[in-house]
Design an enzyme around this catalytic site. Structure first.
Site, short mmCIF file in Angstrom:
data_model
loop_
_atom_site.label_atom_id
_atom_site.label_comp_id
_atom_site.label_asym_id
_atom_site.label_seq_id
_atom_site.Cartn_x
_atom_site.Cartn_y
_atom_site.Cartn_z
CG HIS A 148 -1.87 1.02 1.41
ND1 HIS A 148 -1.58 2.30 1.80
CD2 HIS A 148 -3.21 0.98 1.24
CE1 HIS A 148 -2.70 3.02 1.86
NE2 HIS A 148 -3.71 2.23 1.52
CG ASP A 206 0.69 -2.45 5.95
OD1 ASP A 206 -0.19 -2.56 6.83
OD2 ASP A 206 0.55 -1.77 4.91
CD GLN A 222 -6.84 -4.60 4.17
OE1 GLN A 222 -7.81 -5.28 4.47
NE2 GLN A 222 -6.95 -3.35 3.77
CE LYS A 236 -6.95 -0.21 6.13
NZ LYS A 236 -7.69 0.39 5.04
CB CYS A 283 -3.51 3.37 -1.56
SG CYS A 283 -4.55 4.79 -1.25
N1 PLP Z 1 -1.67 -0.67 4.48
C1 PLP Z 1 -2.68 -1.37 3.96
C2 PLP Z 1 -2.44 -2.76 3.46
C3 PLP Z 1 -3.96 -0.80 3.89
O1 PLP Z 1 -4.96 -1.50 3.35
C4 PLP Z 1 -4.15 0.52 4.39
C5 PLP Z 1 -5.46 1.17 4.30
O2 PLP Z 1 -6.08 1.24 3.28
C6 PLP Z 1 -3.06 1.18 4.93
C7 PLP Z 1 -1.83 0.56 4.96
C8 PLP Z 1 -3.17 2.57 5.50
O3 PLP Z 1 -3.96 2.60 6.63
P1 PLP Z 1 -4.40 4.00 7.27
O4 PLP Z 1 -4.86 4.85 6.11
O5 PLP Z 1 -5.51 3.63 8.17
O6 PLP Z 1 -3.23 4.57 7.95
#
Ligand code: PLP
Length: 406
Positions: A122, A199, A202, A225, A364
């Site tokens: 992401h 990360d 998910q 999430k 993203c």
């Molecule tokens: N990493 C992953 C795999 C995600 O799906 C997301 C959110 O869409 C993020 C990072 C970023 O999370 P946040 O926008 O809540 O900081």
């Protein structure tokens, strides 16, 4: 026995209609709905127990501090962390990864040092590393996925060289649902002297996570999430790494003493939490994690695995639908395009008319879109309250899209 109808009754929003149709919420990958327990915790936090934390000596401040700090232990339990002092509260994964970037890697990166990434990260796990490329001459090394979307841990380990400082990798792709064997990557990376950031945005929503067993240096999660409030989140940081880190933001709460020519920082994790935090949001996150642990992460994972199998069978049965990624053991996240070239935005607009909420766009994940040869996809992402009936509703709505858009 997991009773999905009983679970659904805990989420008031699921009773509403959208465009005259029952809501079919399949945008959990972007953000999940909130159970009544979380809504109640947030209401109580503001209506009965609110005050700033850590600073007061009055009843309400002590109470909100107690509620807020108790969440650190809840997060530690949820992640299998041995010591709650290894949990730093953040506003979400984005802040957690930026904390690692500014606080740990930036002070030690040299020109030519490498950061190894998979192509399915992401942007939150890409852009901070670009800062280090732009400003400090770091080199980003990308590891491709297999054609089915799987990420071979050995391919990641092979990409690690003597100049690799960090491997930054997702535990579950937000686009393909691929689950990554992060424990194997951590072992290989540590053997070669590289640190690992996982990360968990998910994966922590869908699978039991044990940071002790994974062994990563950094494991980031995001509250919204996890059926909790936006603005909440945390990162687990191994003690040795924490001791090496400098603070990212300066201000109140992260200090013990401030003088004209000297500052003494608070002990970690407070050292990394500057300013008034998202008090009630974190209390809401605690309620969300308690809710999930009450259902049982194994039970949630089993329910979602059965949804994944059913959705997979139905979606792969549509010969005009191109489903991206089919790695063994993937999560219940499906990205797709239509063979006739219909735009994902048009597909999602039609689905919305049927009450079906999905996401359309690049999610993203620019490098993954390039890798797939797409500019956008539609994504249906399932959560703990979704049903097989909702898979059928999605498929019927997609058939309508096919009739209208070809
Ligand atoms: N990493 C992953 C795999 C995600 O799906 C997301 C959110 O869409 C993020 C990072 C970023 O999370 P946040 O926008 O809540 O900081």
């Amino acid at each position: 026995m997991y009773d999905v109808q009983q679970v659904r009754a805990d989420f008031p929003i699921l009773a509403r209609e959208v465009n005259g149709k029952p809501l079919t919420y399949l945008d959990n990958g972007a953000s999940a709905q909130k159970p009544q327990a979380v809504i109640d915790a947030v209401m109580r936090g503001y209506a009965e127990e609110y005050s700033n934390v850590h600073r007061g000596l009055h009843t309400l401040s002590n109470l909100s501090t107690e509620r807020y700090e108790a969440v650190r232990g809840t997060v530690a339990r949820f992640l299998g962390a041995a010591d709650e002092r290894e949990i730093v509260f953040t506003s979400g994964t984005t802040e957690g990864i930026n904390l690692v970037c500014y606080g740990w890697l930036m002070p030690r990166i040299e020109p030519g040092d490498e950061i190894v990434l998979s192509v399915m990260e992401h942007h939150a796990n890409i852009v901070p590393w670009h800062f280090l490329r732009e400003r400090h001459g770091a080199v980003l090394k990308w590891v491709e996925t297999d054609p089915d979307g799987a990420l071979d841990p050995q391919a990641v380990i092979d990409a690690i060289g003597p100049k690799t400082r960090l491997v930054a990798v997702t535990h579950m792709s937000n686009v393909l649902g691929t689950v990554v064997d992060v424990a194997a990557i951590v072992k290989g990376a540590h053997d070669k002297g590289a640190a690992v950031l996982v990360d968990g945005s998910q994966a922590a929503v869908h699978l039991p996570v044990d940071v002790g067993a994974i062994g990563a240096d950094f494991y980031a999660i995001t509250g919204h999430k996890l059926y909790g409030p936006s603005g909440s989140g945390a990162i687990h940081i191994r003690r040795e790494r924490m001791d090496e880190m400098r603070p990212f933001m300066g201000g109140g709460d992260m200090i013990r003493e401030v003088h004209r020519d000297e500052v003494v920082y608070a002990e970690p994790p407070m050292k990394f939490e500057a300013g008034t935090p998202a008090i009630v949001q974190q209390i809401g996150l605690g309620a969300a994690l308690d809710y999930m642990m009450g259902l049982g992460m194994e039970n949630i994972a089993a329910h979602e695995a059965s949804l994944r199998d059913y959705a997979r069978e139905r979606l792969f049965g549509l010969n005009w639908l191109k489903v991206h990624g089919d790695a063994p053991g993937k999560g219940a996240i499906f990205s797709f395009t239509m063979a006739g070239g219909a735009h994902p935005h048009d597909i999602s607009t039609i689905l919305d008319k049927k009450g079906v909420a999905v996401r359309a766009g690049h999610h993203c994940a620019g490098p993954l879109m390039d890798h797939l040869g797409e500019t956008a996809t539609c994504r249906a992402s399932f959560g703990l309250y979704n049903t097989r009936g909702e898979v059928d509703t999605l498929v019927e709505a997609l058939e309508l899209c096919h009739d209208l858009l070809g």
